[in-house]
Design an enzyme around this catalytic site. Structure first.
Site, short mmCIF file in Angstrom:
data_model
loop_
_atom_site.label_atom_id
_atom_site.label_comp_id
_atom_site.label_asym_id
_atom_site.label_seq_id
_atom_site.Cartn_x
_atom_site.Cartn_y
_atom_site.Cartn_z
N GLY B 11 86.73 -37.11 -6.80
CA GLY B 11 88.08 -36.64 -5.98
C GLY B 11 87.83 -36.29 -4.58
N LEU B 12 88.58 -36.37 -3.64
CA LEU B 12 88.36 -36.40 -2.20
C LEU B 12 87.37 -35.13 -1.64
CD1 LEU B 12 91.85 -36.93 -0.80
CD2 LEU B 12 89.71 -38.57 -0.19
N SER B 13 86.97 -35.57 -0.98
CA SER B 13 85.96 -33.84 0.01
C SER B 13 87.20 -32.69 -0.12
CB SER B 13 85.77 -33.98 1.15
OG SER B 13 84.67 -32.85 1.70
N GLY B 16 88.49 -29.55 -4.74
CA GLY B 16 88.00 -28.97 -5.85
C GLY B 16 87.18 -28.75 -6.81
N LYS B 17 86.82 -30.14 -6.94
CA LYS B 17 85.53 -29.92 -7.56
C LYS B 17 84.61 -29.36 -7.88
CE LYS B 17 84.53 -33.71 -5.76
NZ LYS B 17 84.91 -34.20 -3.90
N THR B 18 83.97 -28.67 -6.98
CA THR B 18 82.73 -27.60 -7.09
C THR B 18 83.76 -26.44 -8.06
OG1 THR B 18 81.57 -28.09 -5.13
CG2 THR B 18 81.33 -26.10 -6.57
N SER B 85 82.79 -39.37 -5.40
CA SER B 85 82.49 -40.67 -5.99
C SER B 85 83.60 -41.55 -6.23
CB SER B 85 81.73 -40.80 -7.60
OG SER B 85 82.84 -39.32 -8.12
#
Lengths: 450, 200
Positions: B11-13, B16-18, B85
């Site tokens: 997903g975009l910077s 919320g990935k982290t 990614s």
């Protein structure tokens, strides 16, 4: 099937009475002595056979097997406690853990109206077409019933979920008083629903016989002057109830009565985890372990009541260290031999009758959640899973224990087409479905006995 | 040995990935799994130090993370990749390489990410100070068939974590957690009842 048959099936109803832990042999004995007149009359007009239970033979497993018609590998209930291997949390399995449709759920879907009272492992109550009052795994009467409103009716009549078994340790008189009152309330509720509700299938479960047997069986066997007669009087009261209910049934209602296991006197409780520690199979991280969560990674196995033994398997138990398959098989083989060689430290008697590997007992999607070994004790030795005991055996207030091969099945106006002990508790459900003209699901393990 | 697998957050910077990946890791550890999180920002300070943001360098970075995830997964651990990614082909390459691969798309509108701008990088990218910045001056290719889609602008962190966990249960990578049937007081009562009967 002809039209007449179809019409008669439509009307067919069934009433099932479960007598928890009542042995075939005891009913035979009391009946032969003329102590159970109603029972004797029922036996004259029906088929009464000795039935095998299920391993391990405790009520939660046996009734789950009865109500699903499937083996534990399919219904997923292996005891009153279980563990969740990834965290080793111990929990009490409930109806939510039981997989597969129950007898009353199948009947509900076929449009039959059901009333089910007090069957073990029906808490929390699952939805049915009718009424379901769950059993002793419920602690709060407001949550006992489906539909919920039924709790109000029960509360009004002073319904009791279960006896307070602790009383038996202090005063057998108070325990017996409680046992009578609890049964009276159960029957009051039963008669209320029998009369007030429309039903095609009705099941009453009497738990009190199991409670009586646990604490008074030994006294009955020893012909105790005070409690022997109390024990008998309780069975005569049950006999009266059977007479009263059977007299209420019309010709189209089939009566089925069964127990889930037998009973025998208990000489000693045997603490398997203590034995596993002594034999070097089990170690704890704490000096006073509170649960199996505290087992040391070097342990090879641990036990849950009754006689269920789990290998401390790498990749399954969070503390696991035994590798599958070679070491796992070696541990099971060595432990099986060791268990069979286990002796009563006082009398030198052998304690274990037989040890099953899980694949000999279970199959199905939950097969791998079952115990890796199941130890079957000789009559008189009750296998426990306590972790806090320092001794190997103990003689306490519990004087009766369950047996596998002495349950019973009774069918009024019909013939059970098997010999004694040639069938099991899981065969009862398909039998009832057949009596009611409902097709059995394909994946049942039991077979109709008609 | 437990079956290992890879959970891949894309997903975009600032989508919320982290945050979600750390919550998922924590839950899986509680359930007894060995878990490693390979976070894009952290990886670029060691494993992929020196790589830039050209398409080639980005692909190399993602493939390196994927390679480590593959090693961990095949040894029974849970590997969690959390990196922008942006290119579909590279994510799909990792999926093929790893096999047991669960793709989690952190979908969040660009405006919300810009507003969050935790690291102040969107501001710089918008000012033209950072070239090839995903979403601003470099494309982000949405996954076509991710196992899980999170809507991190609408869901709470807990909801997003539980969506991932539920999917892992559904796919049989993990067993469903035990939901306690009883309140504390009820549990005590029922344990006493069973203990009095000698069943505990």
């Amino acid at each position: 099937m002809g039209l007449l048959d179809r019409l008669s099936f439509k009307k067919r109803r069934a009433l099932v009475i479960g007598l928890d832990g009542v042995p075939f042999s005891l009913l035979n004995e009391l009946s032969a002595k003329g102590r159970l007149p109603n029972w004797a009359k029922l036996v004259e007009s029906g088929s009464f056979k000795r039935m095998n239970s299920i391993h391990p033979c405790v009520s939660s497993v046996a009734w789950a097997t009865y109500m699903t018609g499937r083996n534990p590998g399919k219904h997923n209930i292996y005891g009153f406690v279980d563990r969740y291997p990834p965290s080793m949390e111990v929990f009490i399995p409930t109806s939510r853990d039981m997989a597969g449709q129950t007898l009353w759920e199948i009947l509900s879907r076929a449009g039959k109206r059901v009333v089910v009272i007090n069957v073990p492992l029906t808490y929390p109550p699952r939805e049915v077409n009718g009424i379901l009052i769950s059993g002793f795994l419920c602690t709060n009467i407001d949550k006992i019933a489906y539909p919920k409103e039924m709790a109000g009716v029960l509360k009004e009549m002073g319904y009791r979920i279960d006896v307070d078994a602790w009383q038996a340790r202090n005063s057998l008189d108070r325990f017996l008083e409680d046992l009578h009152l609890t049964l009276d309330k159960r029957i009051e509720a039963t008669l209320h629903f029998l009369e007030k509700e429309e039903w095609d299938f009705f099941q009453l479960h009497i738990m009190e016989t199991d409670r009586l047997n646990h604490f008074l069986w030994g006294l009955w066997e020893e012909r105790d002057a005070q409690y022997g007669p109390e024990f008998l009087a309780y069975y005569q009261k049950i006999d009266g109830i059977l007479g009263r209910i059977s007299a209420m049934l019309d010709r189209d209602t089939r009566l089925i009565i069964l127990s889930d296991h037998g009973f025998c006197g208990m000489k000693k409780e045997v603490f398997l985890n203590q034995w596993l520690q002594r034999e070097g199979w089990l170690k704890f991280r704490e000096e006073n372990p509170k649960s199996v969560k505290d087992i040391h990674q070097e342990s090879k196995a641990y036990s849950l009541i009754p006689g269920r033994i789990y290998v401390n398997l790498a990749g399954r138990e969070s503390s696991g260290s035994v590798c599958f398959p070679d070491e796992y098989e070696r541990v099971r083989d060595e432990m099986k031999d060791a268990l069979l060689g286990m002796r009563d430290p006082d009398s030198g008697e052998r304690i274990i009758e037989r040890v099953f590997k899980r694949e000999e007992l279970y199959h199905g999607p939950h097969y791998k959640d079952g115990p890796d070994l199941v130890a079957i004790p000789r009559n008189g030795y009750d296998l426990k899973g306590n972790l806090d005991k320092k001794e190997l055996t103990y003689k306490g207030p519990l004087v009766g224990m369950h047996t596998y091969d002495d349950a019973f099945l009774y069918l009024k106006d019909g013939e059970i087409n098997r010999k004694d002990n040639q069938f099991e508790v899981m065969d009862v459900m398909p039998t009832i479905l057949k009596l009611m003209g409902i097709n059995s699901p394909e994946d049942l393990d039991g077979e109709a006995l008609l | 040995m437990k079956r290992g697998f890879t959970v891949w957050f894309t997903g975009l910077s600032c989508s919320g990935k982290t945050t979600v990946s750390q919550g998922v890791a924590e839950e899986l550890r509680k359930r007894g799994f060995k878990v490693e999180v390979l976070d894009g920002d952290v990886v670029r300070t060691n494993l992929s130090k020196g790589l830039g943001f050209s398409r080639e360098d980005r692909d190399t970075n993602i493939k390196r993370i994927g390679f480590v995830c593959k090693l961990l997964s095949r040894n029974g651990a849970v590997a969690i990749g959390a990196a922008i990614s942006p290119y579909r082909a590279t994510r799909d390459y990792n999926r093929r390489e790893i096999g047991d691969f669960v793709e989690v798309y952190c979908r969040c509108p660009l405006e919300v990410c810009i507003e969050r701008d935790v690291k102040g990088l969107y501001k710089k990218a918008l000012a033209g100070e950072i070239p090839n910045y995903t979403g601003i001056s470099d494309p982000y290719e949405e996954p076509l068939n991710p196992e899980v889609v999170l809507e991190t602008d609408k869901e709470t962190k807990e909801e997003s974590i539980s969506k991932v966990i539920r999917k892992l249960e559904e796919l049989h990578y993990i067993q469903p957690a035990k939901v306690p049937e009883y309140s504390g007081e009820e549990e005590e009562k029922i344990q006493k009842r069973l203990a009095d009967l000698g069943y505990l």
